[in-house]
Design an enzyme around this catalytic site. Structure first.
Site, mmCIF file in Angstrom:
data_model
loop_
_atom_site.group_PDB
_atom_site.id
_atom_site.type_symbol
_atom_site.label_atom_id
_atom_site.label_comp_id
_atom_site.label_asym_id
_atom_site.label_seq_id
_atom_site.Cartn_x
_atom_site.Cartn_y
_atom_site.Cartn_z
ATOM 1 C CG LEU A 1 -1.765 1.244 1.481
ATOM 2 C CD1 LEU A 1 -2.780 1.455 0.358
ATOM 3 C CD2 LEU A 1 -2.520 1.144 2.822
ATOM 4 C CB SER A 2 3.410 2.519 2.418
ATOM 5 O OG SER A 2 2.555 2.369 3.511
ATOM 6 C CD GLU A 3 2.479 4.669 -4.275
ATOM 7 O OE1 GLU A 3 2.774 5.817 -4.653
ATOM 8 O OE2 GLU A 3 1.641 3.948 -4.836
ATOM 9 N N PRO A 4 7.103 5.502 -1.377
ATOM 10 C CG PRO A 4 8.983 5.298 -2.752
ATOM 11 C CD PRO A 4 7.530 4.943 -2.676
ATOM 12 N N GLY A 5 6.603 8.241 -1.051
ATOM 13 C CA GLY A 5 6.098 9.581 -0.725
ATOM 14 C C GLY A 5 4.779 9.585 0.038
ATOM 15 C CB THR B 1 6.120 -6.632 6.335
ATOM 16 O OG1 THR B 1 6.136 -5.404 7.039
ATOM 17 C CG2 THR B 1 6.504 -7.768 7.264
ATOM 18 C CD GLU C 1 -0.525 -4.409 9.748
ATOM 19 O OE1 GLU C 1 -1.755 -4.478 9.894
ATOM 20 O OE2 GLU C 1 0.226 -5.394 9.649
ATOM 21 C CB THR D 1 1.372 6.551 12.936
ATOM 22 O OG1 THR D 1 0.292 7.415 12.544
ATOM 23 C CG2 THR D 1 2.385 6.476 11.807
ATOM 24 C CD GLU E 1 1.341 9.979 15.938
ATOM 25 O OE1 GLU E 1 1.638 9.037 15.182
ATOM 26 O OE2 GLU E 1 1.888 10.154 17.042
HETATM 27 N N1 CAA Z 1 -13.618 -0.069 6.385
HETATM 28 C C1 CAA Z 1 -14.235 0.113 5.187
HETATM 29 N N2 CAA Z 1 -14.207 1.274 4.500
HETATM 30 C C2 CAA Z 1 -13.533 2.293 5.060
HETATM 31 C C3 CAA Z 1 -12.866 2.194 6.292
HETATM 32 C C4 CAA Z 1 -12.927 0.941 6.961
HETATM 33 N N3 CAA Z 1 -12.327 0.747 8.150
HETATM 34 N N4 CAA Z 1 -12.270 3.367 6.584
HETATM 35 C C5 CAA Z 1 -12.559 4.201 5.567
HETATM 36 N N5 CAA Z 1 -13.316 3.550 4.650
HETATM 37 C C6 CAA Z 1 -13.881 4.093 3.415
HETATM 38 C C7 CAA Z 1 -14.783 5.273 3.727
HETATM 39 O O1 CAA Z 1 -16.099 4.840 4.019
HETATM 40 C C8 CAA Z 1 -14.702 6.072 2.412
HETATM 41 O O2 CAA Z 1 -15.526 5.456 1.451
HETATM 42 P P1 CAA Z 1 -16.861 6.225 0.883
HETATM 43 O O3 CAA Z 1 -16.364 7.516 0.288
HETATM 44 O O4 CAA Z 1 -17.398 5.257 -0.112
HETATM 45 O O5 CAA Z 1 -17.732 6.434 2.073
HETATM 46 C C9 CAA Z 1 -13.272 5.824 1.985
HETATM 47 O O6 CAA Z 1 -12.821 4.639 2.644
HETATM 48 C C10 CAA Z 1 -12.354 6.985 2.306
HETATM 49 O O7 CAA Z 1 -12.451 7.240 3.675
HETATM 50 P P2 CAA Z 1 -11.797 8.519 4.338
HETATM 51 O O8 CAA Z 1 -12.288 9.737 3.606
HETATM 52 O O9 CAA Z 1 -12.002 8.433 5.810
HETATM 53 O O10 CAA Z 1 -10.250 8.318 3.959
HETATM 54 P P3 CAA Z 1 -8.980 9.181 4.333
HETATM 55 O O11 CAA Z 1 -8.188 9.414 3.122
HETATM 56 O O12 CAA Z 1 -9.359 10.358 5.168
HETATM 57 O O13 CAA Z 1 -8.102 8.140 5.190
HETATM 58 C C11 CAA Z 1 -7.300 6.990 7.070
HETATM 59 C C12 CAA Z 1 -8.518 7.544 6.331
HETATM 60 C C13 CAA Z 1 -7.870 6.239 8.257
HETATM 61 C C14 CAA Z 1 -6.369 8.067 7.566
HETATM 62 C C15 CAA Z 1 -6.546 5.990 6.140
HETATM 63 O O14 CAA Z 1 -5.909 6.648 5.095
HETATM 64 C C16 CAA Z 1 -5.516 5.162 6.880
HETATM 65 O O15 CAA Z 1 -5.843 4.164 7.522
HETATM 66 N N6 CAA Z 1 -4.219 5.563 6.767
HETATM 67 C C17 CAA Z 1 -3.126 4.773 7.323
HETATM 68 C C18 CAA Z 1 -2.643 3.788 6.308
HETATM 69 C C19 CAA Z 1 -1.816 2.719 6.932
HETATM 70 O O16 CAA Z 1 -2.178 2.138 7.944
HETATM 71 N N7 CAA Z 1 -0.696 2.389 6.301
HETATM 72 C C20 CAA Z 1 0.146 1.323 6.711
HETATM 73 C C21 CAA Z 1 0.444 0.475 5.500
HETATM 74 S S1 CAA Z 1 0.605 -1.237 5.738
HETATM 75 C C22 CAA Z 1 2.139 -1.456 6.422
HETATM 76 O O17 CAA Z 1 2.364 -0.950 7.456
HETATM 77 C C23 CAA Z 1 3.182 -2.235 5.693
HETATM 78 C C24 CAA Z 1 3.423 -3.555 6.178
HETATM 79 O O18 CAA Z 1 3.838 -4.395 5.395
HETATM 80 C C25 CAA Z 1 3.251 -3.954 7.605
#
Ligand code: CAA
Length: 402
Positions: free
Chosen positions: A134-138, A167, A380, A382, A384
């Site tokens: 999911l994540s990217e450099p930016g 991971t 997964e 932060t 925050e």
């Molecule tokens: N379940 C289902 N749908 C969801 C949802 C959920 N829990 N949360 C949001 N959505 C849906 C919303 O309903 C919305 O859809 P509709 O427009 O159809 O209603 C859509 O997603 C967008 O929602 P938001 O406007 O709330 O989205 P946002 O851009 O404001 O982002 C956020 C919300 C919670 C900040 C999200 O971007 C997020 O979780 N960011 C963190 C990402 C992350 O955890 N990255 C880690 C990557 S994985 C990793 O760590 C690598 C590894 O290998 C371990």
């Protein structure tokens, strides 16, 4: 507000099967992974043999349907397994967590029967190791800001972009990859939000155009193979679209909801390991003519650790249980991850303090626990981001009640 935060009180009692599973995985981890945890931390060597042993024990498909070779077990069981692994080796726990909750489970939820036949059986048996891109450099927290593109070329999709912090990166066989399929201009014309153009794809390591960046030299979980996954004109078969066009962002969010219970469990395991180490050290080490466990200063540190571990365990099992009963668990998963990840860092700091100078050396595991704990506050989502998720859900609950 009180009404919103009110919950039915549940005492948590594990089933006999869950208790047996805990004992089994604890014995396996103690015997096979504990000694090695220090070595792989030093050398960064990916412990493929640990994953293979977990596959022989049918842990690699633990929560997947039996129809596809999985164990058909519940998420509380998954939480127990990750916690027990993390107690001895946080690296091994995240290898399994990323494989199961970030790759195999979304394929099970959103994949067609064809795709499940194609991938899920091998993932469940551990013949394939999974990862999630999911994540990217930016972009990390702002998951919508991805630049990776998918073009529908009629017979196939063409994927281009760079995914970061993956991971199991170099070691995985199968990746769930999120990419922008519908161009932003088209979405704008149609008055659709940016995330409505994101799709999810299953990419195989051996597809032409897949390559990897250098392994990240990390503070903790040093052997988990974290790197960039680079997609350069990768042709992905049409049937490898997961879910439907534009469903990718939702798939990512649903996946992370489940994944966060795994990271809460990992953090809980690290915290428990800190308590176990610190309490046994305190019972042996003497100062001023008595065991240091007799000093109130040490007792208070152990007390805080023990109490918070119990709270963390209840939060984590509650989130897992809500998952199992088909209820909404987004907020609970975020609460469990937030609480347990901060707990892991606090517990590791306390353990190191109790061990004093010894804790600051590699002779004991406290310094590794501290380094391993920190990432649980970052990946997964932060701490925050967890606060944002919890706040959004609380505000929604309040609005629904008005
Ligand atoms: N379940 C289902 N749908 C969801 C949802 C959920 N829990 N949360 C949001 N959505 C849906 C919303 O309903 C919305 O859809 P509709 O427009 O159809 O209603 C859509 O997603 C967008 O929602 P938001 O406007 O709330 O989205 P946002 O851009 O404001 O982002 C956020 C919300 C919670 C900040 C999200 O971007 C997020 O979780 N960011 C963190 C990402 C992350 O955890 N990255 C880690 C990557 S994985 C990793 O760590 C690598 C590894 O290998 C371990």
């Amino acid at each position: 507000m009180e009404k919103v935060l009110e919950k039915d009180f549940q005492t948590f009692k594990l089933t006999e099967d869950q208790e047996l599973l805990r004992k089994t995985i604890r014995d396996v981890a103690e015997e096979n992974f504990k000694e090695k945890a220090r070595e792989i931390d030093k050398t960064h060597r990916f412990p493929r043999e640990n994953f293979e042993l977990l596959s022989q024990l049918e842990m690699t498909g633990l929560t997947l349907p039996e129809k596809y070779g999985g164990g058909g077990m519940d998420y509380v069981s998954y939480s127990i397994v990750i916690e027990e692994l993390a107690k001895v080796c946080a690296t091994t726990s995240v290898i399994l967590a990323a494989h199961l909750s970030l790759c195999s489970i979304p394929i099970n939820i959103f994949g067609s029967d064809f795709i499940k036949e194609k991938y899920l059986k091998k993932l469940a048996r551990g013949e394939f190791l999974g990862a999630f891109c999911l994540s990217e450099p930016g972009n990390g927290s702002d998951a919508q800001a991805m630049l990776t593109k998918a073009e529908d070329k009629g017979d196939y999709y063409l994927l281009n972009g760079t995914k970061a912090w993956i991971t199991n990166g170099k070691e995985a066989d199968v990746y769930v990859v999120l990419a922008q399929e519908i161009p932003l201009d088209t979405l704008k014309e149609k008055g659709l939000a940016k995330h409505k153009g994101v799709s999810a794809f299953i990419v195989e390591k051996n597809m032409a155009g897949v390559s990897f960046g250098k392994l990240e030299d990390k503070l903790g979980i040093r052997a988990s193979s974290t790197c960039q996954v680079i997609l350069d004109n990768v042709k992905v078969p049409k049937e490898n679209l997961l879910g439907s066009t534009g469903e990718g962002f939702k798939i990512a969010m649903v996946t992370l909801d489940g994944g966060r219970i795994g990271i809460a469990s990992q953090a809980l395991g690290i915290a428990q390991a800190c308590f176990d180490l610190a309490s046994s050290y305190a019972k042996q080490r003497e100062a001023f003519g008595k065991k240091i466990s007799d000093f109130q200063a040490i007792q208070f540190m152990l007390t805080e650790m023990a109490t918070e571990i119990e709270v963390g365990r209840l939060l984590t099992y509650q989130a897992a249980n809500l998952h199992d009963t088909g209820e909404k668990f987004t907020k609970s998963a975020a609460e469990a991850k937030l609480f347990c990840s901060e707990l892991a860092s606090k517990a590791a700091n306390k353990a190191l303090q109790i061990l004093g100078g010894y804790g600051y050396t590699t002779e004991y595991d406290a310094e590794r626990f501290l380094r391993d704990a920190k990432i649980t506050e970052i990946y997964e989502g932060t701490s925050e981001i967890q606060r944002i998720v919890i706040a959004q859900n609380i505000i929604k609950e309040i609005s629904d009640k008005i």
